[in-house]
Design a protein around this motif. Structure first.
Motif, PDB file in Angstrom:
ATOM      1  N   ASP A 112       1.963   0.780 -18.384  1.00 15.09           N
ATOM      2  CA  ASP A 112       2.035  -0.639 -18.033  1.00 15.09           C
ATOM      3  C   ASP A 112       1.873  -0.875 -16.536  1.00 15.09           C
ATOM      4  OD1 ASP A 112       2.976  -1.346 -20.791  1.00 15.09           O
ATOM      5  OD2 ASP A 112       4.713  -0.167 -20.154  1.00 15.09           O
ATOM      6  N   TYR A 113       1.963   0.182 -15.747  1.00 17.92           N
ATOM      7  CA  TYR A 113       1.972   0.038 -14.294  1.00 17.92           C
ATOM      8  C   TYR A 113       1.491   1.362 -13.709  1.00 17.92           C
ATOM      9  CZ  TYR A 113       3.886  -1.367  -9.693  1.00 17.92           C
ATOM     10  OH  TYR A 113       4.045  -1.720  -8.372  1.00 17.92           O
ATOM     11  N   VAL A 114       0.559   1.304 -12.748  1.00 22.80           N
ATOM     12  CA  VAL A 114      -0.052   2.521 -12.201  1.00 22.80           C
ATOM     13  C   VAL A 114       0.182   2.585 -10.690  1.00 22.80           C
ATOM     14  CG1 VAL A 114      -2.194   3.805 -11.847  1.00 22.80           C
ATOM     15  CG2 VAL A 114      -1.822   2.563 -13.994  1.00 22.80           C
ATOM     16  N   ILE A 115       0.624   3.761 -10.226  1.00 23.02           N
ATOM     17  CA  ILE A 115       0.882   4.007  -8.806  1.00 23.02           C
ATOM     18  C   ILE A 115      -0.037   5.119  -8.320  1.00 23.02           C
ATOM     19  CG2 ILE A 115       2.574   4.832  -7.106  1.00 23.02           C
ATOM     20  CD1 ILE A 115       4.754   3.728  -8.991  1.00 23.02           C
ATOM     21  N   MET A 116      -0.667   4.885  -7.176  1.00 16.72           N
ATOM     22  CA  MET A 116      -1.420   5.937  -6.498  1.00 16.72           C
ATOM     23  C   MET A 116      -0.624   6.373  -5.276  1.00 16.72           C
ATOM     24  SD  MET A 116      -5.374   6.051  -5.070  1.00 16.72           S
ATOM     25  CE  MET A 116      -5.178   5.226  -3.478  1.00 16.72           C
ATOM     26  N   LEU A 117      -0.205   7.617  -5.262  1.00 13.72           N
ATOM     27  CA  LEU A 117       0.435   8.226  -4.100  1.00 13.72           C
ATOM     28  C   LEU A 117      -0.694   8.806  -3.251  1.00 13.72           C
ATOM     29  CD1 LEU A 117       3.319   8.867  -3.024  1.00 13.72           C
ATOM     30  CD2 LEU A 117       3.206  11.009  -4.315  1.00 13.72           C
ATOM     31  N   SER A 118      -0.826   8.338  -2.000  1.00 12.07           N
ATOM     32  CA  SER A 118      -2.035   8.657  -1.247  1.00 12.07           C
ATOM     33  C   SER A 118      -1.750   9.227   0.135  1.00 12.07           C
ATOM     34  CB  SER A 118      -2.901   7.403  -1.093  1.00 12.07           C
ATOM     35  OG  SER A 118      -4.010   7.672  -0.253  1.00 12.07           O
ATOM     36  N   ASN A 119      -2.459  10.314   0.440  1.00 16.03           N
ATOM     37  CA  ASN A 119      -2.409  10.954   1.743  1.00 16.03           C
ATOM     38  C   ASN A 119      -3.599  10.536   2.612  1.00 16.03           C
ATOM     39  OD1 ASN A 119      -2.851  14.255   3.035  1.00 16.03           O
ATOM     40  ND2 ASN A 119      -1.230  12.852   3.624  1.00 16.03           N
ATOM     41  N   LEU A 120      -4.389   9.592   2.103  1.00  8.04           N
ATOM     42  CA  LEU A 120      -5.564   9.108   2.819  1.00  8.04           C
ATOM     43  C   LEU A 120      -5.165   8.011   3.805  1.00  8.04           C
ATOM     44  CD1 LEU A 120      -7.705   8.819  -0.408  1.00  8.04           C
ATOM     45  CD2 LEU A 120      -8.017  10.571   1.343  1.00  8.04           C
ATOM     46  N   SER A 121      -6.125   7.542   4.585  1.00  5.52           N
ATOM     47  CA  SER A 121      -5.832   6.441   5.499  1.00  5.52           C
ATOM     48  C   SER A 121      -5.740   5.136   4.709  1.00  5.52           C
ATOM     49  CB  SER A 121      -6.924   6.321   6.561  1.00  5.52           C
ATOM     50  OG  SER A 121      -8.101   5.761   6.000  1.00  5.52           O
ATOM     51  N   LYS A 122      -5.075   4.161   5.291  1.00  7.80           N
ATOM     52  CA  LYS A 122      -4.893   2.864   4.631  1.00  7.80           C
ATOM     53  C   LYS A 122      -6.231   2.198   4.333  1.00  7.80           C
ATOM     54  CE  LYS A 122      -2.381  -1.492   5.242  1.00  7.80           C
ATOM     55  NZ  LYS A 122      -1.481  -2.259   6.153  1.00  7.80           N
ATOM     56  N   TYR A 123      -7.197   2.351   5.225  1.00  6.98           N
ATOM     57  CA  TYR A 123      -8.499   1.714   5.044  1.00  6.98           C
ATOM     58  C   TYR A 123      -9.248   2.325   3.861  1.00  6.98           C
ATOM     59  CZ  TYR A 123      -7.189   0.213   9.696  1.00  6.98           C
ATOM     60  OH  TYR A 123      -6.498  -0.305  10.751  1.00  6.98           O
ATOM     61  N   ILE A 124      -9.150   3.634   3.712  1.00 11.58           N
ATOM     62  CA  ILE A 124      -9.782   4.290   2.562  1.00 11.58           C
ATOM     63  C   ILE A 124      -9.058   3.904   1.277  1.00 11.58           C
ATOM     64  CG2 ILE A 124     -10.336   6.510   1.496  1.00 11.58           C
ATOM     65  CD1 ILE A 124     -10.741   7.644   4.285  1.00 11.58           C
TER      66      ILE A 124
END
Length: 249
Positions: A168-180
């Motif tokens: 019902d809800y999807v989270i992306m945990l990201s080590n990339l830059s905010k712009y990417i």
């Protein structure tokens, strides 16, 4: 007859009342803990409790304060046992891991790596996946058996679409830059991005007007709590920064 009606009302009332359900996702990002405080940190993390709300603890970024051997990072994580972890100071050499290693764009035939996780409550299913920056392999000498996939856009799309069908809800945990991050989620079903970049950025709604971006640095004395509330068939989110003094600052 009146007694019968009262019984019927009591039985159907729970159905008529709006159902509520809660989930707390606690993000410890770039904590840079001191290894000597392992037992104390374990105590603090284990005591983040709420009798009625499930707590899920997620560690990401640089876990220990100074560059350490894999063995110390693994010993720390094996002791604290976060629900999920995406560490950037673990380089795949130490294989005796007893924690969930969440990385969607690294595979290994020697170490169990999970590409995504689905967290379930009575009323919600929440999917989470984790994307590492290509800089991770450029800056670090990772073990040969760890194979990095540089196509972060395709990997994120694949994981988001897979989880969107099942949760019902999807989270992306990201080590990339905010712009990417902003570009990646533009056309994929991601509800929230939690950054584990080493820099603190402002929280905001991304340009797609659908995805929230959250940033926290635990080495500055706080962890991020994303509370998801299910009510009347909808999920609402709130974000708080909670003080967390583990003696590492």
């Amino acid at each position: 007859m009146k007694k019968f009606i009262v019984v019927i009302v009591i039985v159907i009332m729970p159905v008529l009342l709006p159902a509520e359900d809660y989930l707390d996702l606690n993000f410890f990002i770039e904590p840079k803990f001191e290894f000597k405080y392992t037992n104390f940190i374990n105590f603090l993390v284990k005591n983040i409790k709420n009798d009625s709300i499930r707590q899920v603890n997620i560690f990401a970024g640089r876990i220990l304060e100074r560059p350490q051997s894999d063995s110390l990072t693994v010993e720390f994580l094996n002791t604290v046992k976060p629900s999920l972890t995406s560490p950037v100071d673990y380089l795949f050499y130490e294989k005796d891991i007893n924690f969930k290693l969440l990385i969607s764009n690294i595979e290994s035939d020697s170490i169990p790596v999970i590409k995504n996780e689905i967290i379930r409550t009575d009323s919600m299913k929440v999917g989470i996946f984790s994307i590492y920056t290509p800089d991770f392999v450029v800056k670090n000498n990772i073990a040969d058996h760890a194979k990095f996939d540089f196509d972060v856009f395709d990997i994120a799309k694949e994981q988001a679409e897979y989880l969107a069908k099942k949760t019902d809800y999807v989270i992306m945990l990201s080590n990339l830059s905010k712009y990417i991050d902003n570009d990646i989620v533009k056309d994929i079903p991601v509800d929230a991005v939690i950054s584990f970049d080493y820099q603190k950025k402002s929280n905001e709604l991304f340009s797609n007007i659908l995805t929230m971006f959250y940033s926290i640095l635990t080495n500055q004395g706080y962890y991020g709590k994303l509370r998801l509330t299910y009510r009347n068939g909808r999920i609402r989110e709130s974000w708080k920064e909670i003080e967390f003094n583990a003696g590492s600052n």
